[in-house]
Design a protein around this motif. Structure first.
Motif, short mmCIF file in Angstrom:
data_model
loop_
_atom_site.label_atom_id
_atom_site.label_comp_id
_atom_site.label_asym_id
_atom_site.label_seq_id
_atom_site.Cartn_x
_atom_site.Cartn_y
_atom_site.Cartn_z
N LEU A 5 -31.54 -7.08 -48.29
CA LEU A 5 -32.86 -6.97 -48.91
C LEU A 5 -33.30 -8.33 -49.45
O LEU A 5 -34.46 -8.72 -49.31
CB LEU A 5 -32.85 -5.92 -50.03
N ALA A 6 -32.38 -9.08 -50.02
CA ALA A 6 -32.70 -10.43 -50.52
C ALA A 6 -33.17 -11.33 -49.39
O ALA A 6 -34.10 -12.12 -49.57
CB ALA A 6 -31.48 -11.03 -51.22
N VAL A 7 -32.56 -11.20 -48.21
CA VAL A 7 -33.00 -11.99 -47.06
C VAL A 7 -34.43 -11.64 -46.69
O VAL A 7 -35.27 -12.51 -46.46
CB VAL A 7 -32.05 -11.78 -45.85
N LEU A 21 -34.86 2.18 -50.78
CA LEU A 21 -34.50 0.80 -51.09
C LEU A 21 -33.06 0.70 -51.57
O LEU A 21 -32.35 -0.25 -51.24
CB LEU A 21 -35.45 0.22 -52.14
N ALA A 22 -32.59 1.68 -52.35
CA ALA A 22 -31.24 1.67 -52.89
C ALA A 22 -30.17 1.77 -51.80
O ALA A 22 -29.01 1.41 -52.04
CB ALA A 22 -31.07 2.79 -53.90
N ALA A 58 -41.70 7.37 -53.26
CA ALA A 58 -40.25 7.44 -53.45
C ALA A 58 -39.56 6.09 -53.29
O ALA A 58 -38.35 6.00 -53.51
CB ALA A 58 -39.65 8.45 -52.46
N GLY A 59 -40.28 5.05 -52.89
CA GLY A 59 -39.65 3.75 -52.67
C GLY A 59 -38.80 3.73 -51.42
O GLY A 59 -37.71 3.17 -51.40
N ARG A 60 -39.31 4.34 -50.34
CA ARG A 60 -38.61 4.36 -49.06
C ARG A 60 -39.36 3.51 -48.05
O ARG A 60 -40.58 3.37 -48.12
CB ARG A 60 -38.55 5.79 -48.50
#
Length: 183
Positions: free
Chosen positions: A95-97, A87-88, A20-22
């Motif tokens: 998240l970029a960091v 992730l969303a 699920a991208g968690r």
């Protein structure tokens, strides 16, 4: 030929969080993960079997037919306040960091640099062993081990793709670890 440590790092099988991208919690492998696990003969003889302390690593080890001892140093990267989040749901700047600044842990957990240091210490601690070791662990731990062995920069961490139930083989001979491709 000198005595050698052969370490096979096995990434745990698929979980619902991975699918699920968690960010993970302490979850078990899912039905697909159980099907991903091949026959234990692929690993060959095993003198010492270890696994991370989480359910997914312990269960993968069991499915591989290993009687593994839980090793805290093989734990997954601590995702802190993001544990269980999609992730969303994570603010894009945070998240970029995580993805670009390996010494930072915006989620209040563990940084990439911390994981690399932990794994480096663990590799140092087992370098005096002899024989064939198998460690069922997490993609983050395997990425960190590869960076340690190659003396690669922490910025390379997220560029290494470690698939479920994949095998990464390392050898320690004399004074250094080497990475061995398998095929």
């Amino acid at each position: 030929m000198s005595e050698v440590v052969r370490l096979t790092l096995v990434s745990h099988a698929m979980t619902d969080a991975m699918a699920a991208g968690r960010f993970p919690t302490d979850e078990a492998v899912n039905a697909l993960g159980r099907r991903q696990v091949d026959a234990p003969a692929e690993l060959g003889p095993v003198d010492i079997a270890l696994c991370g302390p989480e359910k997914r690593t312990r269960q993968t080890a069991e499915l591989l037919g290993l009687r593994a001892t839980a090793e805290p140093q093989l734990a997954d990267l601590d995702s802190g306040s993001w544990r269980g989040s999609d992730l969303a749901e994570v603010p894009p700047a945070e998240l970029a960091v995580l993805l670009t600044e390996p010494a930072q842990a915006p989620h209040g957990g563990e940084s990439v640099v911390d994981v690399i240091g932990r794994v480096r210490g663990w590799l140092d601690s087992i370098s005096g062993q002899r024989g064939r070791l198998v460690a069922v662990t997490h993609p983050s731990v395997i990425r960190a081990a590869i960076l340690v062995v190659l003396d690669a920069p922490p910025q390379s961490f997220w560029r290494i793709d470690v698939g479920p139930v994949s095998h990464t083989v390392l050898h320690f001979r004399g004074q250094a670890w080497t990475l061995r491709s398998t095929g």
